[in-house]
Design a protein around this motif. Structure first.
Motif, mmCIF file in Angstrom:
data_model
loop_
_atom_site.group_PDB
_atom_site.id
_atom_site.type_symbol
_atom_site.label_atom_id
_atom_site.label_comp_id
_atom_site.label_asym_id
_atom_site.label_seq_id
_atom_site.Cartn_x
_atom_site.Cartn_y
_atom_site.Cartn_z
ATOM 1 N N PRO A 158 14.770 -43.478 -2.673
ATOM 2 C CA PRO A 158 15.576 -42.935 -1.579
ATOM 3 C C PRO A 158 15.088 -41.550 -1.174
ATOM 4 O O PRO A 158 15.172 -40.594 -1.944
ATOM 5 C CB PRO A 158 16.991 -42.838 -2.173
ATOM 6 C CG PRO A 158 16.932 -43.518 -3.480
ATOM 7 C CD PRO A 158 15.525 -43.519 -3.918
ATOM 8 N N THR A 159 14.534 -41.456 0.006
ATOM 9 C CA THR A 159 14.092 -40.148 0.487
ATOM 10 C C THR A 159 14.485 -40.002 1.943
ATOM 11 O O THR A 159 13.697 -39.564 2.757
ATOM 12 C CB THR A 159 12.574 -39.983 0.357
ATOM 13 O OG1 THR A 159 11.975 -41.161 0.876
ATOM 14 C CG2 THR A 159 12.130 -39.766 -1.048
ATOM 15 N N THR A 160 15.707 -40.422 2.240
ATOM 16 C CA THR A 160 16.165 -40.205 3.607
ATOM 17 C C THR A 160 16.213 -38.720 3.910
ATOM 18 O O THR A 160 16.037 -38.282 5.023
ATOM 19 C CB THR A 160 17.577 -40.768 3.810
ATOM 20 O OG1 THR A 160 17.983 -41.367 2.610
ATOM 21 C CG2 THR A 160 17.585 -41.747 4.935
ATOM 22 N N MET A 161 16.534 -37.954 2.854
ATOM 23 C CA MET A 161 16.584 -36.506 3.035
ATOM 24 C C MET A 161 15.407 -35.899 2.298
ATOM 25 O O MET A 161 14.879 -36.476 1.369
ATOM 26 C CB MET A 161 17.880 -35.972 2.461
ATOM 27 C CG MET A 161 19.068 -36.527 3.168
ATOM 28 S SD MET A 161 20.593 -36.009 2.427
ATOM 29 C CE MET A 161 20.691 -36.982 0.971
ATOM 30 N N GLY A 167 28.427 -44.208 -12.721
ATOM 31 C CA GLY A 167 27.001 -44.276 -12.436
ATOM 32 C C GLY A 167 26.564 -45.667 -12.042
ATOM 33 O O GLY A 167 25.801 -45.842 -11.088
ATOM 34 N N LEU A 168 27.081 -46.661 -12.744
ATOM 35 C CA LEU A 168 26.693 -48.028 -12.405
ATOM 36 C C LEU A 168 27.158 -48.375 -11.009
ATOM 37 O O LEU A 168 26.446 -49.025 -10.243
ATOM 38 C CB LEU A 168 27.288 -49.002 -13.424
ATOM 39 C CG LEU A 168 26.564 -49.037 -14.764
ATOM 40 C CD1 LEU A 168 27.259 -50.003 -15.700
ATOM 41 C CD2 LEU A 168 25.116 -49.461 -14.573
ATOM 42 N N GLY A 169 28.359 -47.920 -10.670
ATOM 43 C CA GLY A 169 28.843 -48.169 -9.322
ATOM 44 C C GLY A 169 27.899 -47.594 -8.288
ATOM 45 O O GLY A 169 27.554 -48.242 -7.294
ATOM 46 N N ILE A 170 27.457 -46.363 -8.551
ATOM 47 C CA ILE A 170 26.558 -45.726 -7.578
ATOM 48 C C ILE A 170 25.228 -46.460 -7.532
ATOM 49 O O ILE A 170 24.656 -46.686 -6.459
ATOM 50 C CB ILE A 170 26.367 -44.239 -7.943
ATOM 51 C CG1 ILE A 170 27.671 -43.491 -7.689
ATOM 52 C CG2 ILE A 170 25.254 -43.623 -7.130
ATOM 53 C CD1 ILE A 170 27.643 -42.060 -8.097
ATOM 54 N N VAL A 202 14.626 -44.251 -8.664
ATOM 55 C CA VAL A 202 15.278 -43.047 -8.131
ATOM 56 C C VAL A 202 14.384 -42.283 -7.167
ATOM 57 O O VAL A 202 14.839 -41.379 -6.493
ATOM 58 C CB VAL A 202 15.711 -42.089 -9.256
ATOM 59 C CG1 VAL A 202 16.826 -42.693 -10.057
ATOM 60 C CG2 VAL A 202 14.555 -41.696 -10.125
ATOM 61 N N ARG A 226 22.104 -51.949 -3.089
ATOM 62 C CA ARG A 226 22.460 -52.626 -1.850
ATOM 63 C C ARG A 226 21.789 -51.979 -0.651
ATOM 64 O O ARG A 226 21.422 -52.655 0.300
ATOM 65 C CB ARG A 226 23.961 -52.553 -1.627
ATOM 66 C CG ARG A 226 24.698 -53.589 -2.396
ATOM 67 C CD ARG A 226 26.061 -53.674 -1.809
ATOM 68 N NE ARG A 226 26.936 -54.433 -2.676
ATOM 69 C CZ ARG A 226 28.245 -54.417 -2.534
ATOM 70 N NH1 ARG A 226 28.790 -53.673 -1.601
ATOM 71 N NH2 ARG A 226 28.988 -55.142 -3.325
ATOM 72 N N ASN A 227 21.686 -50.654 -0.685
ATOM 73 C CA ASN A 227 21.151 -49.952 0.473
ATOM 74 C C ASN A 227 19.644 -49.903 0.478
ATOM 75 O O ASN A 227 19.016 -49.929 1.520
ATOM 76 C CB ASN A 227 21.701 -48.529 0.531
ATOM 77 C CG ASN A 227 23.055 -48.481 1.186
ATOM 78 O OD1 ASN A 227 23.147 -48.509 2.390
ATOM 79 N ND2 ASN A 227 24.096 -48.456 0.375
ATOM 80 N N PHE A 228 19.046 -49.782 -0.715
ATOM 81 C CA PHE A 228 17.605 -49.565 -0.763
ATOM 82 C C PHE A 228 16.848 -50.732 -1.389
ATOM 83 O O PHE A 228 15.640 -50.681 -1.505
ATOM 84 C CB PHE A 228 17.298 -48.288 -1.552
ATOM 85 C CG PHE A 228 17.792 -47.042 -0.871
ATOM 86 C CD1 PHE A 228 17.001 -46.393 0.055
ATOM 87 C CD2 PHE A 228 19.034 -46.528 -1.148
ATOM 88 C CE1 PHE A 228 17.447 -45.247 0.688
ATOM 89 C CE2 PHE A 228 19.490 -45.384 -0.513
ATOM 90 C CZ PHE A 228 18.684 -44.746 0.406
ATOM 91 N N LEU A 256 24.751 -49.500 -8.076
ATOM 92 C CA LEU A 256 24.973 -50.758 -7.376
ATOM 93 C C LEU A 256 24.868 -50.568 -5.857
ATOM 94 O O LEU A 256 24.158 -51.318 -5.170
ATOM 95 C CB LEU A 256 26.368 -51.274 -7.731
ATOM 96 C CG LEU A 256 26.614 -52.752 -7.511
ATOM 97 C CD1 LEU A 256 25.669 -53.542 -8.363
ATOM 98 C CD2 LEU A 256 28.048 -53.081 -7.875
ATOM 99 N N VAL A 257 25.567 -49.556 -5.339
ATOM 100 C CA VAL A 257 25.460 -49.352 -3.888
ATOM 101 C C VAL A 257 24.060 -48.877 -3.527
ATOM 102 O O VAL A 257 23.566 -49.155 -2.436
ATOM 103 C CB VAL A 257 26.515 -48.351 -3.345
ATOM 104 C CG1 VAL A 257 27.846 -49.003 -3.259
ATOM 105 C CG2 VAL A 257 26.540 -47.081 -4.119
ATOM 106 N N LEU A 258 23.423 -48.187 -4.451
ATOM 107 C CA LEU A 258 22.038 -47.791 -4.205
ATOM 108 C C LEU A 258 21.175 -49.025 -4.002
ATOM 109 O O LEU A 258 20.397 -49.111 -3.051
ATOM 110 C CB LEU A 258 21.523 -46.983 -5.400
ATOM 111 C CG LEU A 258 20.070 -46.566 -5.320
ATOM 112 C CD1 LEU A 258 19.973 -45.322 -4.467
ATOM 113 C CD2 LEU A 258 19.488 -46.304 -6.680
#
Lengths: 522, 509, 137, 362, 101
Positions: free
Chosen positions: E96-99, E77-80, E93, E86-88, E82-84
């Motif tokens: 992120p609403t790209t979708m 979860g922490l890994g995710i 939570v 970086r991207n946003f 982290l990339v979250l």
């Protein structure tokens, strides 16, 4: 038979092969980090999953775990924590098939991607988890196997680190996954509290004992009697259902599915929506048939647990299909349709009765096998489209058949099979579900059967819409000749051929599934 | 193994054609399609069966292989031919070959896919007529839809998408209704039936009918299933009021697809009615005779009236099919030897005639690029051969003696007028016969407007003779029509042989 | 006597001693507020920026690695406790007692080897490594 | 799974709270009596340890360092300068508490308590001989490791809440270092458990009482430091890293980041952190003494066990001070890599070897 | 001296509910993670209490496994997250609403 002379633990060979492949991939990546030798990596993964598939098929053919005269009977390992029987091998096969297809297809999909070895080893680890779910025979092993399949899946969904969609999908998948696994564990703890055991057969014994006490009017004396804790058990079972619902993308834990499938790399979407779902169902089948014998459990908790599945089945298939019908995005449509299919398969559990239900359950199992081919194939076609870079909506897919007729024929096969149009594999399993539900004959099952028919008819609308797009619509942009990535094509064609070939070859599949279902229900 | 060979050749041929280059696909498909045509003719010559396939008849070229076992029911590969199915198989193979030839001119894109689909349709059409296991039959039955859907959708006219979807949805929903009710029936039959083989089910039905299922009593169940199946097949036939998909599909479909659609696909509906409703439910046929006859007559009259109102040649032919199929239903519900036999004969005959008509209209369209009656006149000047055949076909439609249409319609009217099974048969038959007058009216009207008179057509090119490969198939068809008109016994003998056992169970022989 | 009562009492003592010292100090110490005193210490320079600095990604890497490894060692403890008894017991041989643990450690070591080779536990890269590799955190 | 794990026999040693209960007659007062007796016992143990650190911190450390560098160090107040302890405590307690702006207050205030309290809590299960042992739970060793880990939370709290870049880095380094060496530490401790077959501290101590070699004059006991010196060395090294002493004192490396996480602490807060660190060293010493050096065992009657125990702890303390003066500090990257690549592998090797040897020999 | 098992169940249920509440109300991904941990630990309390109640060790051993898996989950979860980030550039939570949701 020579097979009988092997030590018992070799019955786990299909699972061990998968985990061995994962380890081998890790070693390869350790020896040469950042390797982009796609042939080696994809080859290893494919070989491993095919070997696992082969061994599982061989075991089924040789009668390992089956209940015949010549056969070994269900093989229990580690004090009954794991069991290798027809059900386990059957589902291991499904998982191995999907894994092999996905591995082959990823060869092209992963071109120019980093983390290739990690990708494949995560896929293999997740496959290991799923295969273990098939063999798990205790709530402990079930939970561990579930996590083993979930954790790599979270990572796989968000493996495109710089793609916002992928990351978002991974996040949402993870959040709901974590929530549902927490609920699942809590359910396990309550069941354990009520029964004092985590091994499925032992739970069943306790429940049967408790129901005898209820029926006999015996005052529960020891204070440990399960009959006293019916409420606890009922709540626990409800929470377990929640865990399965997540894994199988059923209502009410289905929200992750469209997001995760849409955002994830398409081969992973295929993997999750086919193999992961099958694995979720196998534990649901096993737990509810083995640990909670319907009659006794009803005595103790006061309501038949099949009701939960009747409701879930109807709601899930309806929600899935109606939502799918309104989508413009192909991958998202497929995601919702996969929710709808989860609803169909849930009929397999809704139809369990005190003295049978193996017909409808075996139908559900068959559906999962066919689904393994057709749904994987459909998502792999999306992978192909992503490889070409043609966009995501129905319009973007317009006129693809001009440029890639073979792939589009395959797509047509997948779509019509998913819709359950007769000449294809999907029709059989849906038909068997339908007749199975009719044969159970209760009012609830009639409603379920009616819902199945209505939803199938509805599903034809949106599936044919995609066929229409690729075959009939004009392309919205002029495109040059499309590349033909060999591996992706091979995977798609194999899936399509299998979807068709399953039609004449349905006999052995039906036999295996019926036998396995009868074994766990009997 | 002959039937398997027939199916396998077309299936493999379809695959080969599908991946062949566009350039040679048409010729290749023609060569391939000659094999099943020849084979079916050989089957016709070597036919040695007698009686009805479902009613303890002596089957020709029978083969049965265990397929799979589900629950208590076995499903098998079970095929065979009797006097009803064989003419339809021959019709299918010949019509496919001719349709392939007639598509050489109009089809100019994605040829290999087109011809592949045509051959694939042939596979399934043959399958529908030879299958004797319900499941096998249903598989072929449904498999026809997909290639037809694509043929209309990809190569059709301007409104092809709408037409394709409408065709697909109508017929598929109908199939679902039919399928569900039949499965319920089989379950209702109880433990004696252990497979989905049609003869076994038929004998169980005739022996006593269903015991009841899902709370329905035996008789009620039989009635419900009869009605549901009738409705399911009625869409396919089609009869009024389920006919609305047909004109759209016909008008939008490319000529070869129309040929197969009118020539063979509609016959699937009447064939299924004969095989299921009229073979297995004699009591219900009797009970529902009047409404069914009424529907038949309405189809005849209403279809003809609609045709009268059209100005599109193809639409006229399409509506006239609705009318013609009404005759077939009337013949079936009469439940006499002449009636049912005539109806079966009419299926073949109408297949040939409507195929011919669609081809002729197609040839005219190829040359003029319009099908509107109002747009043209005096075509006979410019393309005498094609127009001559068109006129000949129209006369066949009208039931001119010495053409097959005459024998078909005559036997149907003869059978229905004298039927004692059908109440008010003396009312229904004349009403239906009145339809012939209307047919003659609209066909003559249309022909007069287009073919005769001074030449008029607004084009920027010269309209000339149609190419030989467009005309040749029409000659073949015309020959067959006249052959059947002159010597109907070529097939009528085997048809009556197969029909008699049906009538013996409920009607009047 | 429950062991945990004593431990709880020690926790209480462990809390009371610091609190006691704090209160004694509170009574003793002077308070001379002055703004510049409270500035954070940056070697005498005027402090710049906040403390939410971005630090080396390796901290995350080892933290993630630790979470997994540490918990796996917890799973080994029960094994270590029963190991001798299992050896002594009739029904388990050396292989049965030792084998699973060896397998477990082997899998852990495969993981470690992978982390090692892919640079998860490498704090800094030599110039040559920087040249050859893409930025792999 | 159920039922195959043998129950650990309960020891019949008398624990300190019970003895106090007996002596004072508090055991007649039921639960309340138990509580009071336990509190008294805890108070005694806590203050014993505090006294030791009080001596060690201001006085012994300076004396030892001075000796290494050939100086004299504190000698004005009292005999050998011992009263410096009192002077220092008064000095530090009466200093002004300067709290940096932007400090995260609750965390900033809690950190010293956590650091000091957690180190103290670890002593609860250590058998110090002469009946001085507060509690003897079956999971003693696991408990000690768990408690020792809490300190790093205190350190990172201190580092984070000070709102200072040096502190932040120090806190992070402390955590990175702790987690890097925690695993080798625990895995090496596990090899002891394999010998002893129990996590209970008293059992581990008892298991070391047997005679390994009898030389006639002296009989060498089966102290695990002697049985498995390799594990002993590993554990020592990992322990130094755990408690953040040289050569592993990177978290407060004064040449790089001033004083690490305690840069912004003053007055009584500083005293507490300082005490906590020393307590931690002693706790490490106590663990080493217990699981490798036979605990309170030594020549002479069992009643003087506590003396031997304190001697052993001080032995470890002396070692740390010697290293402080003798060994240079490692860099942070070296530190991490030694932990993950060196010690971790060695500790697993040790575990496997121990298991194999025990399996073959026993 | 032992506490009745009902109290443990009540405690765990309270903990579970707190976790659930946190999940439903918090938008920070890390908070979410913590709430999930709370729920898992609620289950652990149950397992251990019931193991004591039933007198077998199964529950305790399973609790160990649960802890291990919870840790693994956090690691992933922490890994995710982290990339979250970086991207946003955020760990909310709902960002992120790209979708479409």
């Amino acid at each position: 038979m020579a097979l009988l002379e092997l030590p018992e633990w070799t019955a786990l060979a299909p699972v061990l092969l998968l985990v061995g492949t994962a380890m081998a991939l890790f070693l390869i990546d350790s020896i040469s980090p950042r390797s982009t030798n796609r042939a080696l990596l994809a080859g290893t993964a494919t070989a491993g999953s095919l070997a696992s598939l082969g061994v599982a098929a061989w075991f089924i053919a040789a009668g390992v775990g089956a209940t015949g005269v010549e056969s070994t009977g269900a093989i229990e390992l580690f004090d009954g924590q794991l069991v290798v029987d027809g059900l386990a091998l059957y589902f291991t096969m499904i998982v191995a098939i999907v894994t092999a297809l996905v591995s082959v297809a990823s060869y092209d999909y992963l071109q120019d991607h980093t983390y290739q070895a990690e990708y494949y080893s995560l896929v293999m680890l997740a496959a290991t988890g799923m295969a273990t779910m098939a063999t798990a025979n205790s709530l402990v092993t079930i939970f561990i196997a579930m996590e083993l399949s979930s954790l790599p899946s979270y990572a796989l969904v968000s493996i495109l680190k710089d793609n916002r969609g992928s990351v978002e999908a991974g996040l949402k998948y993870f959040l709901i996954g974590a929530l549902s696994s927490a609920i699942f564990v809590y359910g396990i703890s309550l069941v354990y509290g009520a029964t004092g055991s985590l091994q499925l057969d032992a739970i069943a014994n306790v429940i049967v004992g408790g129901s005898d006490a209820v029926a006999g009017g015996i005052e529960p004396g020891s204070g440990h009697d399960v009959a006293e804790l019916g409420g606890l058990l009922g709540l626990g079972i409800l929470m377990l259902v929640g865990g399965f619902a997540f894994k199988t993308a059923s209502v009410p834990f289905h929200f992750w599915a469209p997001e995760a499938y849409e955002g994830a790399p398409a081969p992973i979407s295929a993997f999750l929506s086919s193999a992961s779902k099958a694995a979720g169902f196998v534990i649901a089948f096993r737990v509810f048939t083995t640990a909670f014998p319907l009659e006794a459990t009803t005595e103790v908790i006061g309501i038949e647990w099949t009701w939960a599945f009747v409701i879930l089945a109807i709601v899930t298939m309806t929600v899935g299909n109606f939502a799918a019908a309104t989508q413009d995005n192909v991958k998202r449509m497929l995601a919702y349709s996969s929710i709808g299919h989860a609803g169909y398969v849930l009929i397999g559990l809704a139809g369990v009765t005190a003295d049978g239900g193996e017909v409808v359950m075996s139908a559900a199992m068959m559906h999962l096998l066919v689904y393994g081919f057709m749904n994987t194939g459909a998502f792999l076609f999306v992978a192909l489209a992503e490889h070409w870079g043609v966009g995501r909506t129905f319009e973007d897919y317009g006129g693809l058949a001009n440029r890639a007729p073979v792939a589009c024929v395959a797509l047509g096969i997948f779509m019509f099979s998913l819709a359950g149009v007769p000449p294809l594999g999907g029709f059989w399993s849906k038909y068997f579900l339908f007749t199975g539900a009719l044969q159970v004959g209760t009012t609830a099952m009639l409603v379920v059967a009616a819902a199945l028919v209505v939803n199938s008819a509805l599903s034809l609308y949106y599936y044919s819409r995609l066929v229409k797009a690729v075959w009939i619509e004009e392309p919205i942009v002029e495109r040059d000749a499309l590349t033909q990535p060999t591996a992706l094509y091979a995977a798609i064609v194999v899936a399509a051929v299998m979807t068709v070939v399953l039609l004449p070859a349905f006999g052995p599949v039906a036999d295996t599934a019926s036998e396995a279902a009868a074994a766990v229900l009997g | 193994m002959m039937i398997e060979t027939l199916i396998a050749v077309t299936l493999v041929g379809a695959l080969v054609t599908f991946v062949a280059p566009n350039r040679i696909a048409g010729k290749l498909a023609f060569l391939i399609s000659l094999v099943p045509a020849g084979l079916s003719l050989w089957l016709f010559a070597a036919f040695d069966g007698s009686g009805n396939a479902l009613l303890d008849g002596d089957l020709a070229f029978e083969s049965q292989v265990e397929w799979l076992q589900f629950g208590d029911y076995a499903i098998s590969w079970f095929v065979g031919l009797d006097g009803i199915s064989l003419p339809l198989v021959v019709l299918t193979t010949i019509l496919t070959t001719l349709a392939i030839v007639s598509s050489w001119t109009p089809i100019d894109e994605r040829e290999s896919q087109f011809y592949g689909l045509l051959l694939f349709i042939e596979t399934n059409l043959i399958g529908v007529f030879v299958a004797l296991d319900f499941f096998l039959w249903f598989v072929f039955w449904e498999a026809v839809l997909i290639p037809m859907y694509l043929l209309i959708g990809v190569w059709g006219g301007p409104r092809r998408k709408y037409a394709a979807i409408k065709f697909f949805v109508y017929t598929n929903v109908a199939s679902l209704v039919m399928f569900g009710s039949f499965v319920a029936l089989v379950f209702g039959l109880g433990d004696e039936v252990t497979s989905f083989a049609l003869p076994e089910i038929a004998s169980a039905m005739l022996a006593g009918g269903p015991e009841g299922f899902l709370g329905l009593g035996g008789t009620t169940l039989a009635s419900v299933v009869f009605v549901a199946m009738f409705l399911g097949f009625a869409v396919k036939v089609p009869v009024v009021p389920f006919h609305t998909w047909l004109p759209d599909a016909h008008v939008e479909a490319p000529t070869p697809a129309s040929v197969l659609l009118a020539g063979v696909l509609l016959k699937m509906g009447t064939y299924a009615l004969l095989r299921f409703n009229f073979t297995m439910f004699p009591d219900q046929v009797e009970a529902y005779a009047v409404p069914i006859a009424a529907i038949a007559v309405i189809s005849v009259i209403y279809g003809a009236m609609l045709a009268l109102a059209q100005t599109d040649l193809k639409r006229i032919v399409a509506y006239s099919s609705v009318s013609s199929m009404g005759y077939v239903i009337l013949g079936l519900i009469a439940y006499t030897q002449w009636g049912v036999g005539g109806a079966t004969f009419q299926m073949v005959s109408h297949g040939l005639i409507s195929g011919l008509m669609f081809m002729a209209v197609g040839v005219v369209y190829n040359a003029t690029h319009t099908r509107m009656v109002t747009d043209m006149s005096g075509l006979a000047d410019r393309m005498p051969v094609a127009v001559g055949i068109l006129v000949a076909g129209a006369f066949g439609y009208m039931g001119l003696p010495l053409m097959s249409g005459f024998f078909g319609e005559f036997t149907i009217f003869f059978g229905s007028f004298g039927s004692e099974q059908l109440p008010y048969s003396q009312v229904f038959t004349p009403l239906a016969m009145f339809g012939i007058v209307i047919v003659a009216g609209y066909l003559l009207f249309a022909l007069q407007r287009t073919v005769f008179g001074p030449y008029h057509l607004e084009t920027d090119y010269e309209v000339g003779h149609a190419p030989l490969h467009d005309v040749a198939p029409m000659f073949v068809l015309l020959g067959l029509i006249i052959l059947l008109g002159v010597a109907p016994d070529v097939i009528f003998e085997m048809i009556t042989d197969a029909v008699d056992p049906i009538i013996a169970n409920g009607g009047e022989l | 006597m429950n062991d945990w009562i004593a431990i709880g009492m020690l926790a209480l003592v462990g809390l009371l001693i610091p609190l006691g010292m704090m209160s004694v100090s509170y009574l003793l110490r002077p308070s001379v507020p002055e703004t510049s005193k409270r500035a954070t210490y940056e070697s005498g320079e005027v402090p710049t920026g906040g403390t939410r600095i971005r630090f080396n990604i390796q901290y995350y890497m080892v933290a993630l690695l630790f979470v997994v490894f540490d918990i796996e060692t917890v799973l080994l403890f029960p094994w270590a406790v029963v190991y001798q008894d299992a050896l002594a017991a009739e029904e388990y041989g050396l292989l049965h007692a030792l084998g699973p643990m060896l397998l477990f450690v082997a899998i852990l070591l495969v993981g470690l080897a992978w982390a090692w080779r892919t640079g998860a536990v490498q704090w800094a890269r030599t110039p040559r490594q920087l040249e050859s590799g893409a930025d792999r955190p | 799974m159920a039922g195959t794990i043998p129950a650990v026999p309960l020891q019949d040693t008398v624990l300190l709270p019970e003895r106090i209960g007996e002596l004072t007659g508090l055991d007649g007062f039921g639960f309340a009596g138990e509580l009071v007796a336990a509190f008294i016992a805890a108070f005694i143990v806590g203050n014993l340890m505090l006294a030791m650190t009080g001596v060690a911190g201001p006085w012994a450390k300076r004396k030892i360092t001075a000796a290494f560098t050939d100086r004299i160090a504190v000698n004005r107040l009292g005999p050998a300068g011992l009263l410096i302890i009192v002077a220092d405590s008064v000095r530090l307690l009466s200093k002004e508490l300067i709290i940096p702006e932007n400090a995260d207050r609750p965390a900033y205030d809690l950190a010293p308590i956590v650091v000091a309290g957690s180190a103290l809590l670890g002593f609860a299960v250590i058998p110090m001989g002469s009946g001085v042992q507060l509690a003897d739970p079956e999971v003693g060793l696991a408990y000690v490791f768990a408690i020792a880990g809490i300190a790093s939370i205190g350190l990172v709290m201190a580092g984070y809440s000070s709102s200072n870049k040096y502190s932040m880095l120090g806190g992070l380094r402390a955590v990175a270092q702790n987690i890097a060496y925690e695993i080798p530490l625990v895995v090496t401790g596990m090899s002891v458990v394999i010998f002893a077959g129990s996590l209970q501290m008293s059992t581990i101590v008892e298991a070391q009482a047997q005679t390994l070699v009898d030389l006639g004059v002296v009989s060498i006991p089966t102290w695990y430091a002697l049985v498995n010196p390799f594990a002993f060395v590993l554990f020592l090294v990992a322990n130094f890293a755990e408690v953040g002493r040289n050569p592993f004192d990177t978290p407060e490396a004064p040449t790089e980041i001033v004083a690490g996480y305690q840069t912004e602490y003053s007055s009584v807060y500083f005293v507490l952190i300082y005490l906590g660190e020393f307590l931690h060293i002693f706790l490490g010493g106590a663990i080493i003494a217990t699981i490798f050096l036979g605990g309170p065992a030594g020549p002479g009657p069992a009643e003087i066990g506590i003396v031997w125990f304190i001697v052993k702890i001080w032995g470890v303390f002396l070692l740390t001070q010697w290293l402080r003066s003798a060994v240079p500090r490692v860099r942070i990257d070296q530190l991490i890599e030694i932990g993950w690549k060196g010690l971790l592998v060695l500790s697993f090797a040790n575990l496997v070897l121990t298991a194999v040897i025990v399996g073959v020999l026993v | 001296m032992s506490v009745a098992v009902e109290y443990y169940v009540l405690l765990s249920m309270a903990l579970f509910s707190i976790g659930l509440f946190g999940i439903l109300t918090r938008r920070n991904a890390l908070m979410f993670l913590m709430s999930v941990e709370l729920m898992l630990n609620a289950a652990n309390i149950n397992l251990i209490a019931f193991a004591f109640y039933h007198g077998n060790l199964t529950g305790q051993v399973f609790a160990l496994f649960t802890m291990a898996l919870a840790a693994a989950e956090v690691a992933v979860g922490l890994g995710i997250i982290l990339v979250l980030y970086r991207n946003f550039r955020d760990v909310d939570v709902t960002v992120p609403t790209t979708m479409r949701w």
